[in-house]
Motif scaffolding. Structure first.
Motif, PDB file in Angstrom:
ATOM      1  N   LEU A  50      30.035  39.882  30.955  1.00 31.20           N
ATOM      2  CA  LEU A  50      30.142  41.295  30.628  1.00 31.20           C
ATOM      3  C   LEU A  50      31.524  41.819  31.021  1.00 31.20           C
ATOM      4  CD1 LEU A  50      26.700  42.334  32.182  1.00 31.20           C
ATOM      5  CD2 LEU A  50      27.132  41.799  29.786  1.00 31.20           C
ATOM      6  N   GLN A  51      31.937  42.899  30.315  1.00 34.08           N
ATOM      7  CA  GLN A  51      33.235  43.517  30.594  1.00 34.08           C
ATOM      8  C   GLN A  51      33.135  44.990  30.254  1.00 34.08           C
ATOM      9  OE1 GLN A  51      36.429  41.852  28.263  1.00 34.08           O
ATOM     10  NE2 GLN A  51      38.023  43.127  29.193  1.00 34.08           N
ATOM     11  N   GLY A  52      33.589  45.859  31.170  1.00 33.20           N
ATOM     12  CA  GLY A  52      33.542  47.280  30.882  1.00 33.20           C
ATOM     13  C   GLY A  52      33.774  48.128  32.101  1.00 33.20           C
ATOM     14  N   TYR A  53      33.753  49.452  31.897  1.00 33.39           N
ATOM     15  CA  TYR A  53      34.020  50.397  32.977  1.00 33.39           C
ATOM     16  C   TYR A  53      32.919  50.396  34.032  1.00 33.39           C
ATOM     17  CZ  TYR A  53      37.946  52.480  30.443  1.00 33.39           C
ATOM     18  OH  TYR A  53      39.138  52.690  29.841  1.00 33.39           O
ATOM     19  N   LEU A  54      31.744  49.858  33.667  1.00 32.59           N
ATOM     20  CA  LEU A  54      30.679  49.773  34.668  1.00 32.59           C
ATOM     21  C   LEU A  54      31.148  48.954  35.863  1.00 32.59           C
ATOM     22  CD1 LEU A  54      27.693  50.256  35.515  1.00 32.59           C
ATOM     23  CD2 LEU A  54      27.129  48.144  34.279  1.00 32.59           C
ATOM     24  N   PHE A  55      31.978  47.976  35.598  1.00 29.56           N
ATOM     25  CA  PHE A  55      32.460  47.082  36.655  1.00 29.56           C
ATOM     26  C   PHE A  55      33.846  47.500  37.157  1.00 29.56           C
ATOM     27  CE2 PHE A  55      29.928  44.794  33.522  1.00 29.56           C
ATOM     28  CZ  PHE A  55      28.801  44.501  34.272  1.00 29.56           C
ATOM     29  N   SER A  56      34.742  47.793  36.252  1.00 27.44           N
ATOM     30  CA  SER A  56      36.079  48.220  36.669  1.00 27.44           C
ATOM     31  C   SER A  56      36.903  48.602  35.451  1.00 27.44           C
ATOM     32  CB  SER A  56      36.797  47.091  37.419  1.00 27.44           C
ATOM     33  OG  SER A  56      38.144  47.450  37.704  1.00 27.44           O
ATOM     34  N   ARG A  57      37.750  49.585  35.632  1.00 27.26           N
ATOM     35  CA  ARG A  57      38.751  49.906  34.626  1.00 27.26           C
ATOM     36  C   ARG A  57      39.878  48.868  34.723  1.00 27.26           C
ATOM     37  NH1 ARG A  57      38.777  55.010  32.393  1.00 27.26           N
ATOM     38  NH2 ARG A  57      37.095  56.389  33.129  1.00 27.26           N
ATOM     39  N   PRO A  58      40.758  48.780  33.739  1.00 28.45           N
ATOM     40  CA  PRO A  58      41.932  47.919  33.892  1.00 28.45           C
ATOM     41  C   PRO A  58      42.775  48.396  35.068  1.00 28.45           C
ATOM     42  CG  PRO A  58      41.621  48.519  31.589  1.00 28.45           C
ATOM     43  CD  PRO A  58      40.663  49.365  32.380  1.00 28.45           C
ATOM     44  N   VAL A  59      43.169  47.468  35.948  1.00 29.76           N
ATOM     45  CA  VAL A  59      43.877  47.830  37.167  1.00 29.76           C
ATOM     46  C   VAL A  59      45.149  47.011  37.284  1.00 29.76           C
ATOM     47  CG1 VAL A  59      41.781  48.504  38.377  1.00 29.76           C
ATOM     48  CG2 VAL A  59      42.543  46.125  38.476  1.00 29.76           C
ATOM     49  N   PRO A  60      46.127  47.472  38.081  1.00 29.11           N
ATOM     50  CA  PRO A  60      47.352  46.701  38.297  1.00 29.11           C
ATOM     51  C   PRO A  60      47.047  45.365  38.972  1.00 29.11           C
ATOM     52  CG  PRO A  60      47.624  48.980  39.002  1.00 29.11           C
ATOM     53  CD  PRO A  60      46.167  48.791  38.745  1.00 29.11           C
ATOM     54  N   ALA A  61      48.079  44.524  39.060  1.00 30.81           N
ATOM     55  CA  ALA A  61      47.889  43.155  39.546  1.00 30.81           C
ATOM     56  C   ALA A  61      47.397  43.123  40.986  1.00 30.81           C
ATOM     57  CB  ALA A  61      49.199  42.380  39.414  1.00 30.81           C
ATOM     58  N   ASP A  62      47.924  43.999  41.876  1.00 31.16           N
ATOM     59  CA  ASP A  62      47.514  43.963  43.277  1.00 31.16           C
ATOM     60  C   ASP A  62      46.047  44.342  43.439  1.00 31.16           C
ATOM     61  OD1 ASP A  62      47.964  46.512  42.432  1.00 31.16           O
ATOM     62  OD2 ASP A  62      49.012  47.189  44.238  1.00 31.16           O
ATOM     63  N   GLU A  63      45.569  45.264  42.603  1.00 30.60           N
ATOM     64  CA  GLU A  63      44.154  45.626  42.679  1.00 30.60           C
ATOM     65  C   GLU A  63      43.285  44.535  42.076  1.00 30.60           C
ATOM     66  OE1 GLU A  63      43.118  49.541  41.393  1.00 30.60           O
ATOM     67  OE2 GLU A  63      45.078  50.390  41.942  1.00 30.60           O
ATOM     68  N   ALA A  64      43.832  43.842  41.100  1.00 28.99           N
ATOM     69  CA  ALA A  64      43.082  42.731  40.516  1.00 28.99           C
ATOM     70  C   ALA A  64      42.869  41.631  41.536  1.00 28.99           C
ATOM     71  CB  ALA A  64      43.825  42.190  39.302  1.00 28.99           C
ATOM     72  N   ASN A  65      43.820  41.426  42.434  1.00 31.76           N
ATOM     73  CA  ASN A  65      43.670  40.401  43.469  1.00 31.76           C
ATOM     74  C   ASN A  65      42.492  40.726  44.384  1.00 31.76           C
ATOM     75  OD1 ASN A  65      45.885  39.008  42.514  1.00 31.76           O
ATOM     76  ND2 ASN A  65      47.333  40.133  43.833  1.00 31.76           N
ATOM     77  N   ALA A  66      42.270  42.033  44.608  1.00 31.21           N
ATOM     78  CA  ALA A  66      41.135  42.443  45.452  1.00 31.21           C
ATOM     79  C   ALA A  66      39.822  42.205  44.727  1.00 31.21           C
ATOM     80  CB  ALA A  66      41.283  43.901  45.840  1.00 31.21           C
ATOM     81  N   LEU A  67      39.830  42.389  43.419  1.00 29.41           N
ATOM     82  CA  LEU A  67      38.608  42.184  42.649  1.00 29.41           C
ATOM     83  C   LEU A  67      38.216  40.715  42.568  1.00 29.41           C
ATOM     84  CD1 LEU A  67      39.175  44.662  39.668  1.00 29.41           C
ATOM     85  CD2 LEU A  67      37.728  44.970  41.692  1.00 29.41           C
ATOM     86  N   VAL A  68      39.214  39.842  42.740  1.00 30.98           N
ATOM     87  CA  VAL A  68      38.917  38.402  42.661  1.00 30.98           C
ATOM     88  C   VAL A  68      37.904  38.009  43.726  1.00 30.98           C
ATOM     89  CG1 VAL A  68      39.903  36.105  43.010  1.00 30.98           C
ATOM     90  CG2 VAL A  68      41.100  37.776  41.583  1.00 30.98           C
ATOM     91  N   THR A  69      37.975  38.703  44.890  1.00 25.24           N
ATOM     92  CA  THR A  69      37.056  38.385  45.987  1.00 25.24           C
ATOM     93  C   THR A  69      35.742  39.112  45.864  1.00 25.24           C
ATOM     94  OG1 THR A  69      38.003  40.157  47.318  1.00 25.24           O
ATOM     95  CG2 THR A  69      39.025  37.977  47.512  1.00 25.24           C
ATOM     96  N   GLY A  70      35.583  39.916  44.798  1.00 23.04           N
ATOM     97  CA  GLY A  70      34.338  40.643  44.589  1.00 23.04           C
ATOM     98  C   GLY A  70      34.345  42.015  45.173  1.00 23.04           C
TER      99      GLY A  70
END
Length: 776
Positions: free
Chosen positions: A745-765
């Motif tokens: 799944l992909q969508g705003y329910l999980f996260s909006r598109p974010v910059p690279a540094d915020e994406a690194n935080a999402l990698v860990t859940g």
């Protein structure tokens, strides 16, 4: 043939060919033999006077012999002259005839020369005076044969010689002086004879040359009249035809007998009175004023058929003053004029639809501007067929041409003196409405509405039933401007197409503002990459269990003045301007470099434009990005929209195959929209299919949407492909998709598109905006 004659007699003779020399000789003898009878009669009369005055016993014997010799000779010469004049001139003279003529002159001269020899010494002073005067006259008569120097000199020279001998024989000083003077006189006579001979000879040659030129001219004229399309015509002073060529008889559909003597007006005047300015009026004005006319085009009715003649004529004046008729040239230019008119027509009309083309429409538009002035009203309607390209691609160009002809026929129903229709190019048409048809906005709107309704009815082309629509843009003068009215009608047309097609829109000022804003944005876009104004955001893709399995790289443009510009606004501009090619290369490199810092099980998805497939070496760019970043090829996903396959050239198919060989994963984006075809899935093995958010938006309430999603998931699962649903924004949508078997799944329910540094935080859940996810 033109012949030049030198002054010298020898050079003249060299310049003449044999035939011309023979002709000149004939003409010389003709001139001489026409004057010789007068010389013979004069000399014979002089002899009779001499015989009568000197008839005495001492001279009787001589005078008797003179009479006996000169009378037969004179009769023979006169008879020969009569025969010459009564017969046609020969082409050339025999040597015998010439020798006989010269001998006759010598004989005659000898007989006359004997008079002073035999009578002068024994005569008294009166007799001597008579003889001297007679001899002087006889010498002068020899000038009649000056055109023939041998004859003239032979005749006069002998008399001069006899006179000199008679004077000298007296032994008296006075007569010796006279004899000396006679020598000078004789020299003058000989010189005069030679000079007159040369002049007469030149005149004869000139006459012959003139005759040859006339003959040559007549030959050319006859050849011209027999073989050329033109003809010669000539009238007398009463303007009646007096020369009728065979070609004129042919084009006039008449006979020579009927045309000869025919008044020129009966041939050239129309059956009814010609209107003012008619070419025949111009013709007869020229004739009435005795003026020359050239290349005058004259329409005529010949035997019930409309023909076009071109006439040129020049008045003829006798002695420079008295009018004696007209002479000129004519030609039938009907076919030529028809060809010129046809070419002119083709230059201003479309060959397929027979409508006026862009050139003529511009002329009509210019005329409307001039006639309208500052306050006049007219309108331009720009038309474009909807879905015409599909008809061409599906049924072929022949069907497309047939559709254009049928559309043009329907448009013709709206044509009038106030409505002009034109085909500009392809499926682009235009209408110019003026006068009552452009009275106000409501009238023009009604016209556009009627056109849309007329086109809405299906067309039948080559047995195929075709349904299309038409988009119309309208601009009106003077409120929308006269000079830019065509461009503004096009802007309104683009707005109509952008808002759903099959309708019409009037031009509005904000359309220009949008165009200017778009143009300014396009200008800024060209240098944005060099100014480092682009950046990447990443939107996570989560599994059924809620774990981040990868990210989709999404480009963002941070304008220095406007802030963030929507991708929906600048991506189409980048594709139009070609900026998408270097921009796509930068996105690929940056995405791979960022993903290289993530754990090995996290993938990165990059969208590629169809422009990149057509205008760049995509496999080489991917290899370069992977090598520079150190990212494993299996972690890179290339997302492809279905529009790539609409132009699936061999080069595009080869590029996709090379990407598969590299180990790069392929994802079919926005599946279910546009031109979806199962043949794509059969021809190329995709790793993933992304369900477009338009099917997710109304879940779980819309049953048809749920059925389509279930069918896509079942199809992909059977083909061992992963299914990702885009645009998940609610928990209900998530639950429904999981219940249907969606894999990710992909969508705003999980996260909006974010910059690279915020994406690194999402990698860990961390940071996912969701409730606890329960496995379906």
């Amino acid at each position: 043939m033109f012949i030049s004659f030198p002054v010298g007699t020898h050079r003249e003779s060299e310049a003449l060919d044999n035939n011309l020399r023979a002709r000149v000789r004939v003409e010389q003898f003709d001139v001489a033999l026409r004057l010789v009878p007068f010389t013979v009669l004069v000399s014979l009369s002089v002899v009779q006077v001499i015989v009568y005055l000197f008839w005495d016993p001492a001279n009787r014997a001589y005078l008797g012999l003179l009479e006996a010799a000169i009378l037969p000779l004179a009769i023979a010469v006169l008879q020969q002259c009569w025969q010459w004049r009564s017969r046609p001139k020969p082409r050339e003279l025999t040597g015998t005839f010439i020798r006989r003529a010269v001998l006759a002159a010598y004989a005659y001269g000898c007989l006359l020369a004997s008079i002073p020899i035999m009578l002068f010494v024994g005569a008294d002073p009166d007799g001597r005076l008579l003889i001297a005067a007679s001899c002087a006259g006889l010498i002068a008569t020899g000038m009649s044969a000056a055109v023939l120097p041998p004859v003239a000199i032979g005749f006069s020279g002998l008399i001069i010689a006899g006179s000199f001998f008679g004077l000298a024989a007296t032994g008296e000083r006075f007569y010796i002086y006279v004899a000396t003077l006679l020598v000078f006189y004789a020299a003058f006579i000989c010189f005069t004879i030679l000079h007159l001979s040369r002049l007469l000879k030149m005149r004869v040659v000139s006459q012959i040359d003139l005759e040859r030129q006339q003959e040559f001219t007549n030959l050319l004229l006859n050849e011209f009249e027999e073989n050329a399309s033109d003809w010669l015509w000539e009238t007398n002073a009463e303007l009646r035809l007096q020369h009728v060529s065979p070609r004129l008889v042919e084009v006039a559909r008449s006979s020579e007998r009927q045309l000869l003597g025919l008044p020129l007006e009966q041939l050239l005047l129309p059956a009814v009175a010609a209107p003012e300015g008619h070419p025949s009026t111009v013709l007869w004005n020229c004739i009435a004023e005795r003026r020359t006319f050239r290349n005058l085009i004259l329409p005529l009715n010949i035997a019930g058929e409309q023909r076009t003649w071109e006439l040129s004529g020049k008045p003829i004046f006798t002695n420079g003053t008295r009018f004696s008729g007209y002479r000129g040239v004519g030609s039938d230019v009907t076919e030529k004029r028809q060809s010129e008119e046809r070419l002119s027509y083709l230059a201003l009309h479309d060959t397929l639809t027979d409508l006026p083309n862009r050139v003529q429409f511009q002329q009509l538009l210019e005329a409307a501007r001039e006639q309208a002035g500052a306050s006049g009203r007219f309108a331009v309607l720009a038309l474009d067929l909807d879905e015409f390209k599909n008809v061409n691609d599906t049924f072929g160009h022949a069907a497309g041409d047939g559709l254009l002809r049928a559309f043009a026929e329907r448009l013709q129903r709206f044509a009038s003196s106030d409505v002009h229709i034109a085909r500009l190019a392809g499926d682009e048409f235009a209408l110019l409405a003026k006068g009552s048809a452009a009275r106000d906005r409501h009238t023009v709107a009604l016209l556009a509405s009627d056109i849309v309704a007329a086109v809405a009815s299906p067309f039948t082309v080559n047995g195929i039933r075709v349904s299309i629509g038409v988009s119309i843009g309208i601009a009106m003068a003077p409120q929308d401007g006269c000079l830019e009215i065509m461009r503004r009608a096009d802007l309104a047309l683009y707005r109509t197409k952008g808002e759903g097609r099959n309708g019409y829109r009037f031009y509005e000022a904000e359309m220009d503002e949008r165009i200017e804003a778009r143009r300014a944005l396009s200008t800024d876009l060209r240098g944005a990459l060099d100014r480092n104004e682009f950046l990447l955001h990443f939107q996570p893709i989560v599994s059924r269990e809620g774990r981040v399995r990868g990210f989709e790289a999404l480009v963002r443009w941070k304008h220095p003045k406007r802030g963030f510009v929507s991708p929906a606004e600048f991506i189409p501009l980048a594709e139009e301007t070609g900026v998408i090619i270097p921009l796509g290369e930068w996105i690929l490199q940056q995405a791979c470099a960022t993903a290289a810092g993530w754990p090995g099980d996290i993938s990165i998805a990059v969208n590629l434009s169809p422009i990149q497939f057509r205008h760049s070496d995509l496999p080489l760019l991917v290899i370069s990005a992977l090598q520079e970043s150190g990212l494993d090829a299996s972690r890179l996903e290339i997302e492809i929209t279905e529009s790539v396959f609409l132009e699936a050239t061999p080069a595009i198919k080869t590029a996709l195959a090379k990407l598969r060989e590299l180990g790069v994963r392929l994802s079919l984006d926005d599946f279910g929209t546009g031109y979806s075809s199962l043949s794509y899935l059969r021809r190329l093995a995709f790793d993933k299919i992304k369900i477009d958010q338009s099917f997710v938006r109304d879940l779980p309430h819309e049953q048809s949407g749920a059925a389509i999603v279930r069918a896509i998931i079942d199809l992909a699962t059977s083909l061992k492909m992963t299914v990702i649903a885009e645009g998940v924004e609610t928990e209900a949508q998530r639950r429904c998709l999981l219940s249907l078997g969606c894999h990710a799944l992909q969508g705003y329910l999980f996260s909006r598109p974010v910059p690279a540094d915020e994406a690194n935080a999402l990698v860990t859940g961390q940071g996912l905006r969701r409730q606890t996810i329960h496995a379906a």
